[in-house]
Write a protein that holds these residues in place. Structure first.
Motif, PDB file in Angstrom:
ATOM      1  N   ASP A  15       0.795  -1.097   0.223  1.00 12.95           N
ATOM      2  CA  ASP A  15       0.093  -0.071   0.351  1.00 12.95           C
ATOM      3  C   ASP A  15       0.882   1.247  -0.130  1.00 12.95           C
ATOM      4  N   GLN A  84       3.698  -1.112   5.147  1.00 14.62           N
ATOM      5  CA  GLN A  84       2.291  -2.438   5.094  1.00 14.62           C
ATOM      6  C   GLN A  84       2.186  -2.961   3.213  1.00 14.62           C
ATOM      7  N   PHE A  86      -0.578  -5.251   1.721  1.00 15.18           N
ATOM      8  CA  PHE A  86      -1.440  -5.462   1.329  1.00 15.18           C
ATOM      9  C   PHE A  86      -2.386  -6.818   2.257  1.00 15.18           C
ATOM     10  N   ASP A  87      -3.375  -7.056   3.195  1.00 13.14           N
ATOM     11  CA  ASP A  87      -3.939  -8.264   3.708  1.00 13.14           C
ATOM     12  C   ASP A  87      -3.852  -9.539   2.440  1.00 13.14           C
ATOM     13  N   GLY A  88      -3.715 -10.134   2.932  1.00 13.32           N
ATOM     14  CA  GLY A  88      -3.414 -11.726   1.541  1.00 13.32           C
ATOM     15  C   GLY A  88      -2.646 -11.905   0.478  1.00 13.32           C
ATOM     16  N   ASP A  91       0.007 -14.362   1.035  1.00 14.76           N
ATOM     17  CA  ASP A  91      -0.766 -15.226   1.476  1.00 14.76           C
ATOM     18  C   ASP A  91      -1.086 -15.815  -0.134  1.00 14.76           C
ATOM     19  N   CYS A 185      -7.186  -2.289  -5.386  1.00 17.06           N
ATOM     20  CA  CYS A 185      -6.516  -1.641  -4.275  1.00 17.06           C
ATOM     21  C   CYS A 185      -4.933  -0.042  -4.714  1.00 17.06           C
ATOM     22  N   ASP A 204      -8.916  -7.017  -4.948  1.00 18.54           N
ATOM     23  CA  ASP A 204      -6.973  -6.986  -4.362  1.00 18.54           C
ATOM     24  C   ASP A 204      -6.208  -7.950  -3.552  1.00 18.54           C
ATOM     25  N   THR A 206      -6.570 -10.540  -1.361  1.00 16.31           N
ATOM     26  CA  THR A 206      -7.088 -11.123  -0.930  1.00 16.31           C
ATOM     27  C   THR A 206      -8.113 -11.986  -1.776  1.00 16.31           C
TER      28      THR A 206
END
Length: 229
Positions: A15, A84, A86-88, A91, A185, A204, A206
């Motif tokens: 981000d 930071q 991004f979430d995911g 993964d 995103c 995004d 995720t």
């Protein structure tokens, strides 16, 4: 046969687009150029020289380029430790690597920036290689970065997918003959990404991870273009 998952980084996995926008805006302001932040934001993803040409035009005083870029780099560098992912994001990279995809980062970031971005993503175990604008004659939207990334892993364009957040990513992939996926995103509208060549658009990392079984990652490189489910 090998398949390649090519990823832009800024605005796609990390981000950072707002930080780049502010850093470029301030650098330009210090150089006496008043450029609206929305215009700067839409130029993010281009390598520095192309970004300045896009914003200031080809007739600008090119002797200023190094100073303007240095101003951006200095300000942006103060935020490295606060970047930071991004979430995911991690993964997603690990899931693709675990499924046999060669994950390659394709970015306009310089070495120090890339080091900070990789630290933010924290998924080096899933990354097979990296390709930067410094490795090629022309950066995005030219196909050179994509073609270089593919050469690093020995994968043909038809067996690769590029994931990015900017129209520059989509155009570079399209010019290289690679299927491209857009993520929202980074702040660029869905319509712009689709018009630039995105085969699919997700919110995004995720959202893309949740739909790997139904999009380009399910069909690219499969016999007759069919998903294996």
């Amino acid at each position: 046969m090998d398949r390649a998952a090519l990823f832009d980084v800024d605005g796609t996995l990390v981000d950072s687009n707002a930080l780049h926008t502010v850093a470029w805006w301030e650098g330009l302001r210090q150089g006496g150029h008043q450029v609206p932040t929305h215009a700067v934001h839409r130029a993010i993803g281009l390598p520095g020289e192309k970004l300045l040409e896009h914003l200031l035009g080809p007739d600008r005083d090119r002797s200023e380029d190094e100073r303007l870029s240095a101003a951006h780099d200095t300000l942006y560098g103060t935020w490295f430790e606060r970047l930071q992912a991004f979430d995911g994001a991690a993964d997603l990279l690990r899931t693709l690597a675990g499924s046999g995809w060669k994950v390659v980062l394709v970015t306009s970031a310089k070495d120090r920036e890339l080091e900070a971005l990789r630290a933010a993503v924290d998924a080096d175990d899933a990354i097979f290689a990296t390709a930067t604008a410094d490795d090629v004659e022309e950066g995005k939207p030219a196909p050179d970065p994509i073609e270089h990334a593919l050469s690093l892993v020995g994968v043909a364009p038809e067996r690769a997918v590029l994931v990015g957040d900017s129209v520059w990513d989509m155009k570079a992939a399209r010019h290289a003959g690679v299927v491209c996926v857009g993520l929202l995103c980074g702040g660029i509208p869905r319509t712009d990404l689709k018009d630039a060549g995105a085969a699919a658009v997700y919110d995004d990392a995720t959202d893309l991870l949740d739909h790997l079984g139904a999009g380009p990652f399910a069909t690219v490189g499969q016999p007759s273009g069919r998903s294996t489910g």
